[in-house]
Scaffold this active site. Structure first.
Site, PDB file in Angstrom:
ATOM      1  N   TRP A  33      58.988  56.590-110.846  1.00 16.56           N
ATOM      2  CA  TRP A  33      60.182  57.384-110.523  1.00 16.56           C
ATOM      3  C   TRP A  33      61.274  57.086-111.543  1.00 16.56           C
ATOM      4  CZ3 TRP A  33      56.691  57.773-106.762  1.00 16.56           C
ATOM      5  CH2 TRP A  33      56.792  58.815-105.852  1.00 16.56           C
ATOM      6  N   ASP A  36      64.509  54.802-110.453  1.00 16.52           N
ATOM      7  CA  ASP A  36      63.943  53.509-110.045  1.00 16.52           C
ATOM      8  C   ASP A  36      63.604  52.689-111.287  1.00 16.52           C
ATOM      9  OD1 ASP A  36      63.295  55.533-107.927  1.00 16.52           O
ATOM     10  OD2 ASP A  36      62.543  53.780-106.872  1.00 16.52           O
ATOM     11  N   ASP A 163      67.774  61.978-100.971  1.00 12.72           N
ATOM     12  CA  ASP A 163      66.979  63.125-100.540  1.00 12.72           C
ATOM     13  C   ASP A 163      67.490  63.912 -99.327  1.00 12.72           C
ATOM     14  OD1 ASP A 163      65.610  61.565-102.355  1.00 12.72           O
ATOM     15  OD2 ASP A 163      63.669  61.788-101.400  1.00 12.72           O
ATOM     16  N   ARG A 196      62.474  58.829 -91.785  1.00 12.03           N
ATOM     17  CA  ARG A 196      62.216  59.774 -92.879  1.00 12.03           C
ATOM     18  C   ARG A 196      62.898  61.122 -92.622  1.00 12.03           C
ATOM     19  NH1 ARG A 196      60.458  58.070 -97.489  1.00 12.03           N
ATOM     20  NH2 ARG A 196      59.743  60.183 -97.809  1.00 12.03           N
ATOM     21  N   TYR A 348      67.067  57.035 -93.574  1.00 11.38           N
ATOM     22  CA  TYR A 348      67.053  57.263 -95.012  1.00 11.38           C
ATOM     23  C   TYR A 348      68.459  57.355 -95.605  1.00 11.38           C
ATOM     24  CZ  TYR A 348      63.608  58.838 -98.573  1.00 11.38           C
ATOM     25  OH  TYR A 348      62.760  58.962 -99.635  1.00 11.38           O
ATOM     26  N   TRP A 349      68.894  58.534 -96.010  1.00  8.19           N
ATOM     27  CA  TRP A 349      70.215  58.656 -96.643  1.00  8.19           C
ATOM     28  C   TRP A 349      71.279  59.181 -95.690  1.00  8.19           C
ATOM     29  CZ3 TRP A 349      71.134  56.418-101.207  1.00  8.19           C
ATOM     30  CH2 TRP A 349      70.033  56.117-102.029  1.00  8.19           C
ATOM     31  N   GLU A 392      63.178  48.962 -98.494  1.00  8.08           N
ATOM     32  CA  GLU A 392      63.663  50.142 -99.227  1.00  8.08           C
ATOM     33  C   GLU A 392      65.149  50.363 -98.917  1.00  8.08           C
ATOM     34  OE1 GLU A 392      61.479  53.697 -98.267  1.00  8.08           O
ATOM     35  OE2 GLU A 392      62.303  54.811 -99.972  1.00  8.08           O
TER      36      GLU A 392
HETATM   37  C1  GLC Z   1      63.116  58.339-102.390  1.00  6.24           C
HETATM   38  C2  GLC Z   1      64.583  58.111-102.709  1.00  6.24           C
HETATM   39  C3  GLC Z   1      64.810  58.232-104.204  1.00  6.24           C
HETATM   40  C4  GLC Z   1      63.863  57.291-104.940  1.00  6.24           C
HETATM   41  C5  GLC Z   1      62.399  57.453-104.498  1.00  6.24           C
HETATM   42  C6  GLC Z   1      61.484  56.357-105.022  1.00  6.24           C
HETATM   43  O1  GLC Z   1      62.723  59.615-102.702  1.00  6.24           O
HETATM   44  O2  GLC Z   1      65.400  58.983-102.018  1.00  6.24           O
HETATM   45  O3  GLC Z   1      66.130  57.960-104.544  1.00  6.24           O
HETATM   46  O4  GLC Z   1      63.956  57.468-106.306  1.00  6.24           O
HETATM   47  O5  GLC Z   1      62.327  57.420-103.101  1.00  6.24           O
HETATM   48  O6  GLC Z   1      61.953  55.087-104.653  1.00  6.24           O
END
Ligand code: GLC
Length: 425
Positions: A33, A36, A163, A196, A348-349, A392
């Protein structure tokens, strides 16, 4: 204590190391990613500088011809993830997705260069990498800001890196989602579904993907053709900061034209960021470009903008806002304001605290003379690690670990914080 934490963090990173890139975590995210990797490079830089450079070099090796740097690179086949390369169909030799992610690479490369003891080697690597990072930034301002406002839009929630943020709800609700091909999610087999995004949100994510795929992933068309066009203050803040870092590094290389182009983008972006200031909330908020209005969603995006060296008065106000959030939760900085009805401490977010976000906010505040709040945020970050390990993300109320475990960038941030920030652990 801190050496023990560093050793554990290193073990997590090494467990997710695939040689020339890292996966965010085994199972849930089996590929490379974008942001990341750039942030993980900071962790590597404290114990293996060569490996740190390689992480960013691998990422930039998959840049598209138009300058875009994709959000995922599918190095090895793995059917544990949806949507995989057979859904994206972007036509790259080593398959990638067709959207991007926050532009932290420039910021990370600056840190790697500054930390490198062997400046001759670092200069050579920089000379290869910097034009690519700069081309990515130019792509952003060309294809994601076609009207030259100084601010770029994202066209898919995944581009933000946040996300399922509440920031996207309004735009997603207005989107047509008929005709999405049936699909099976894989993420909920690796992580608790309550942590999620919802199925409805997933339909929107896939609708957008299919829409862009139908346009042949032609970036000259996608911005205007997307019903989802959001201007995210955190995303822009990171890009502005990276443009400044590229400008400084280009000066080191003696490339005056790159330096002046990068500086011009940063200066224009920083001035335009002010249009995202939300006076009612005392923080920046997202602008919905498709609908034409500033949103009032109180998310961490508006605090993340601190990374862009915002004016002093703004940094003061952001600190006041974060202090208020601190009264509403146990562990700073929640991704959504706990006082807002849409807050969800586990999902999550939409509430949880993320270490990478904490690090970037603290980095920005520290540079703006707000060391006290920066230290408080970093201290909360380490408390989370001590309580709940390298997760995470974390419930900002209880500190409970959420999502995937043994997470690369969480571990990288622990090493980075302990090695550079002088926070007691
Ligand atoms: C999720 C997160 C994103 C991150 C990815 C891999 O999709 O929202 O920010 O880059 O996971 O960790």
């Amino acid at each position: 204590m801190s050496q023990a934490l560093i050793d554990q963090a290193r073990e997590v990173m090494e467990g997710n190391d695939r040689g020339s890139y890292t996966v965010p975590t085994h199972g849930l995210y089996p590929f490379q990613w974008n942001w990341d990797s750039a942030l993980s490079a900071l962790g590597f830089s404290h114990f293996d500088m060569n490996r740190a450079w390689v992480e960013v070099e691998t990422l930039m090796a998959h840049q598209w011809d138009d300058g875009m740097v994709p959000h995922i690179i599918f190095h090895e086949p793995d059917d544990g993830y949806f949507p995989g390369p057979e859904v994206w169909k972007t036509g790259q030799v080593i398959p990638t997705t067709g959207i991007t992610q926050p532009a932290v690479a420039g910021f990370a490369v600056r840190k790697l260069y500054d930390r490198s003891n062997d400046k001759a080697v670092a200069r050579e690597r920089l000379a290869e990498l910097l034009p690519k990072v700069h081309a990515w930034h130019q792509w952003f301002y060309r294809d994601r800001d076609p009207d030259g406002t100084g601010l770029v839009a994202i066209i898919h929630p995944w581009e933000s890196g946040r996300d399922n943020s509440v920031d996207w709800d309004e735009a997603l609700e207005a989107m047509p989602i008929e005709g999405v091909a049936p699909f099976t999610r894989r993420d909920t087999t690796h992580a608790n579904p309550d942590h999620r995004p919802s199925d409805e949100q997933y339909k929107c994510y896939i609708w957008l993907l299919e829409h862009f795929r139908g346009l042949g992933w032609d970036n000259a068309k996608l911005h205007d053709a997307s019903p989802f066009r959001l201007v995210d203050p955190g995303f822009n803040g990171i890009l502005i900061r990276s443009c400044d870092d590229v400008a400084d590094l280009a000066e080191v290389l003696g490339d005056t034209s790159m330096a002046s182009e990068a500086r011009t983008m940063a200066v224009k972006g920083r001035a335009a960021l002010e249009s995202l200031w939300n006076r009612t909330l005392g923080q920046y908020t997202c602008y919905n470009r498709a609908a034409g209005h500033l949103q009032s969603t109180p998310t961490v995006a508006g605090l993340l903008a601190a990374i862009a060296d915002v004016p002093h008065g703004r940094a003061d106000e952001l600190v006041r806002r974060i202090a208020l959030l601190g009264q509403r939760c146990g562990y700073l900085v929640p991704s959504h304001d706990p006082a807002d009805g849409a807050f969800d401490s586990l999902r999550y977010w939409r509430g949880p605290t993320w270490l990478i976000v904490n690090y970037l906010i603290a980095e920005g505040l520290g540079r703006s003379g707000q060391g006290e709040m920066a230290q408080r945020i970093l201290a909360d970050s380490l408390k989370l690690i001590q309580k709940s390990g390298f997760a995470e993300y974390y419930d900002p109320m209880s500190g409970e670990p959420c999502g995937g475990g043994s997470f690369t960038w969480t571990a990288a941030m622990v090493i980075e914080i302990l090695k550079t920030k002088r926070v007691p652990a």
